[in-house]
Design an enzyme around this catalytic site. Structure first.
Site, short mmCIF file in Angstrom:
data_model
loop_
_atom_site.label_atom_id
_atom_site.label_comp_id
_atom_site.label_asym_id
_atom_site.label_seq_id
_atom_site.Cartn_x
_atom_site.Cartn_y
_atom_site.Cartn_z
CG ASP A 135 19.85 -71.76 -40.08
OD1 ASP A 135 20.52 -71.05 -40.87
OD2 ASP A 135 18.82 -72.36 -40.41
CD GLU A 136 22.88 -71.76 -44.69
OE1 GLU A 136 23.90 -72.08 -45.30
OE2 GLU A 136 21.93 -71.17 -45.21
CE1 TYR A 159 26.36 -66.51 -45.77
CE2 TYR A 159 25.10 -68.51 -45.35
CZ TYR A 159 25.29 -67.15 -45.16
OH TYR A 159 24.43 -66.44 -44.36
N1 LIG Z 1 18.85 -63.99 -45.65
C1 LIG Z 1 18.82 -64.92 -44.70
O1 LIG Z 1 17.94 -65.78 -44.70
C2 LIG Z 1 19.86 -64.93 -43.60
C3 LIG Z 1 19.71 -65.85 -42.53
C4 LIG Z 1 20.65 -65.82 -41.49
C5 LIG Z 1 21.69 -64.91 -41.52
N2 LIG Z 1 21.82 -64.06 -42.58
C6 LIG Z 1 22.92 -63.08 -42.54
O2 LIG Z 1 22.31 -61.79 -42.57
C7 LIG Z 1 23.17 -60.86 -43.21
C8 LIG Z 1 22.41 -60.12 -44.27
O3 LIG Z 1 21.87 -61.05 -45.19
P1 LIG Z 1 20.97 -60.57 -46.42
O4 LIG Z 1 20.15 -61.71 -46.83
O5 LIG Z 1 20.36 -59.27 -46.10
O6 LIG Z 1 22.13 -60.37 -47.50
P2 LIG Z 1 22.21 -59.43 -48.77
O7 LIG Z 1 23.16 -60.13 -49.68
O8 LIG Z 1 20.87 -59.06 -49.27
O9 LIG Z 1 22.88 -58.08 -48.20
C9 LIG Z 1 24.23 -58.02 -47.82
C10 LIG Z 1 24.63 -56.54 -47.79
O10 LIG Z 1 26.00 -56.47 -47.34
C11 LIG Z 1 26.72 -55.58 -48.17
N3 LIG Z 1 28.13 -55.99 -48.18
C12 LIG Z 1 28.64 -57.18 -48.61
N4 LIG Z 1 29.97 -57.19 -48.46
C13 LIG Z 1 30.32 -55.99 -47.92
C14 LIG Z 1 31.55 -55.39 -47.53
N5 LIG Z 1 32.72 -56.03 -47.71
N6 LIG Z 1 31.54 -54.16 -46.98
C15 LIG Z 1 30.38 -53.49 -46.80
N7 LIG Z 1 29.17 -53.99 -47.18
C16 LIG Z 1 29.14 -55.23 -47.73
C17 LIG Z 1 26.05 -55.72 -49.54
O11 LIG Z 1 26.28 -54.59 -50.37
C18 LIG Z 1 24.58 -55.86 -49.16
O12 LIG Z 1 23.95 -54.61 -49.05
C19 LIG Z 1 24.36 -61.66 -43.71
O13 LIG Z 1 25.39 -61.53 -42.75
C20 LIG Z 1 23.86 -63.09 -43.72
O14 LIG Z 1 24.91 -64.01 -43.53
C21 LIG Z 1 20.91 -64.05 -43.61
#
Ligand SMILES: NC(=O)c1ccc[n+]([C@@H]2O[C@H](COP(=O)([O-])OP(=O)(O)OC[C@H]3O[C@@H](n4cnc5c(N)ncnc54)[C@H](O)[C@@H]3O)[C@@H](O)[C@H]2O)c1
Length: 336
Positions: A135-136, A159
Site C-alpha cells: 500500500d505504501e 523502500y
Molecule cells: N510485512 C508487511 O506488512 C508487508 C506488507 C505489504 C507488502 N510486503 C511485501 O511482502 C514481501 C515480504 O515481506 P516480509 O515482511 O515477509 O519481509 P521479510 O523481510 O520478513 O522477508 C523477506 C525475505 O526475502 C529474502 N530476500 C531479500 N532479498 C533477497 C534477494 N536479493 N534474493 C533472494 N531473497 C531475498 C530474505 O532473505 C527474506 O527471507 C516484501 O516484498 C514486502 O515488500 C510486506
C-alpha cells in the site's frame, strides 16, 4: 516431482513467505519451491516451525539464490518449469531504507528484473506471476480517503519507491512479453514469527520487559495503518491463481487501527490492562521519522467483487497471535 502444480515462492524464508507456504501446504496439493538468499530476515527455522511441515515437507524444495544476480543456468535447471511464481523476496524495513537506499534498489528493483528475465527466457508455460507489493507505493492517504488500484503512485520513502519501481518493472514485462503478471498491494501484515524489528513484535517485547513502547507521532497525530493476518494473505494468493486476471492490480485491505490502539490492545492481552496513560514511562512518542506517512488506507472493493473476503477476523486472529507470541517456547521469535 510429479504432475501436480508447482509454485515458486521467492522470499519464502521471510515472514509472509513462510505463512504462505503454510497456506499452500494446507489448502492445495501443489509442490513448492522456495528461493531465498537468507538475509538477516530470512530464517529456515520458520519453515520447520509451521504445523504441516513434518507431514508435508516432501512437497517442498529450497534453493539458495540471491536475486541481485541473474539466475544462472544451474539454478535455472534446479528450478525447472513452474506453474506459478509468487515474488516476495525484498528488503522490507523502511527504517533501514532511510539509512541506505541502495540495497533497496538492488534487491527490490534489480532483483525483480532478474527474476522477470528468468521468466521471459525459461518459463514459457507460466500461468501467473504475483508481484507482491505494498500500500505504501500510493503514499499517505488523507483522512477519509481509501486508494483504489488506479490511484497515482507517490512513494515517500526509499523502500516504497523501490517497491513502486519493482511494480513498474513487472508491469512492463507483462505488457512487452505477455508474462501473466498480477500486482497485489497489501496493507500491514501481522502474524507469528515476524522479525522483531517490526512494530508488533517490538511492542510485545517492550511490554513483556516493562520497557518503553515507541510510538511514531504524538498523541494528537497518531499514525494509522490497516492490518491483516498473513493467513488471509495466503488465502488470497491461492484464490487469485484461479480468479485473478493478468495485468491487473488488486489491493489487499485490512482493518484500520491507529498504532496506540494496537499497543493498548497488546498490553490488554498481556497485562490485562491498556498501557497506563498517565504513566508516560510506558509510552515514548517519537517525532515522525523522515518521509513518515501518517496514514495508509486502501479500498478493497475490487478483491471483494472478484469474490474474496478475508476469512479470519482482525480481532480473533490478532488476539490469538499475541497469546501465541508470549508462550515461553515461542518467545524465541521476538528475541532474535
Ligand atoms: N510485512 C508487511 O506488512 C508487508 C506488507 C505489504 C507488502 N510486503 C511485501 O511482502 C514481501 C515480504 O515481506 P516480509 O515482511 O515477509 O519481509 P521479510 O523481510 O520478513 O522477508 C523477506 C525475505 O526475502 C529474502 N530476500 C531479500 N532479498 C533477497 C534477494 N536479493 N534474493 C533472494 N531473497 C531475498 C530474505 O532473505 C527474506 O527471507 C516484501 O516484498 C514486502 O515488500 C510486506
Amino acid at each position: 516431482m510429479d504432475n501436480k502444480k508447482t509454485v515458486l515462492i521467492t522470499g519464502m524464508a521471510g515472514f509472509i513467505g513462510h505463512h504462505i507456504l503454510e497456506g499452500v501446504l494446507k489448502q492445495t496439493d501443489w509442490n513448492v519451491i522456495g528461493l531465498d538468499s537468507l538475509t538477516y530476515a530470512g530464517n529456515l527455522n520458520k519453515l520447520t516451525d509451521i504445523g504441516p511441515w513434518e507431514s508435508q515437507k516432501h512437497r517442498v524444495k529450497f534453493i539458495w539464490h540471491d536475486l541481485k544476480s541473474p539466475i544462472s543456468e544451474t539454478t535455472n535447471k534446479m528450478i525447472g518449469p513452474v506453474d506459478y511464481i509468487w515474488h516476495l523476496a525484498a528488503e522490507s524495513h523502511i527504517d533501514k531504507s532511510l539509512e541506505d537506499a541502495i540495497p533497496f534498489v538492488t534487491n527490490n528493483v534489480l532483483g525483480t528484473a532478474n527474476l522477470l528475465e528468468h521468466v521471459k527466457c525459461h518459463q514459457p508455460n507460466l500461468k501467473k506471476f504475483i508481484q507482491f507489493s505494498t500500500d505504501e507505493v500510493y503514499g499517505a492517504a488523507p483522512d477519509g480517503i481509501f486508494y483504489t488500484e488506479d490511484a497515482h503512485l507517490r512513494p515517500s520513502n526509499p523502500y516504497s519507491a523501490s517497491k513502486a519501481g519493482a511494480d513498474m518493472m513487472a508491469y512492463s514485462f507483462a505488457h512487452a512479453f505477455g508474462i501473466p503478471v498480477i500486482i497485489t498491494r497489501c496493507m500491514n501484515v501481522f502474524g507469528e514469527r515476524q522479525y522483531p524489528e517490526k512494530f508488533i513484535p517490538k511492542t510485545v517485547k517492550a511490554i513483556l520487559e516493562n520497557k518503553k513502547v515507541i510510538i511514531h507521532g504524538s498523541e494528537s497525530e497518531l499514525s494509522s495503518r490497516c492490518w491483516i493476518h498473513a493467513r488471509n494473505v495466503a488465502d488470497f494468493l491461492i484464490f487469485l491463481m484461479d480468479k485473478g486476471h493478468s495485468k491487473e492490480i488488486y489491493n489487499i485491505k485490512g482493518e484500520e487501527r491507529n498504532v496506540l490502539d494496537l499497543a493498548n490492545r497488546i498490553s490488554q492481552i498481556i497485562k490485562g490492562r491498556p498501557l497506563l496513560k498517565d504513566e508516560i514511562e510506558y509510552i515514548e512518542f517519537h517525532t515522525a521519522r523522515p518521509g513518515h506517512d501518517k496514514r495508509y488506507a486502501l479500498d478493497g472493493t475490487k478483491a471483494k467483487e472478484l469474490g474474496w473476503e478475508a476469512k479470519l477476523s482482525f480481532e480473533e486472529s490478532f488476539d490469538k497471535m499475541i497469546k501465541w507470541m508470549v508462550i515461553d517456547q515461542n518467545k524465541r521469535w521476538i528475541n532474535l
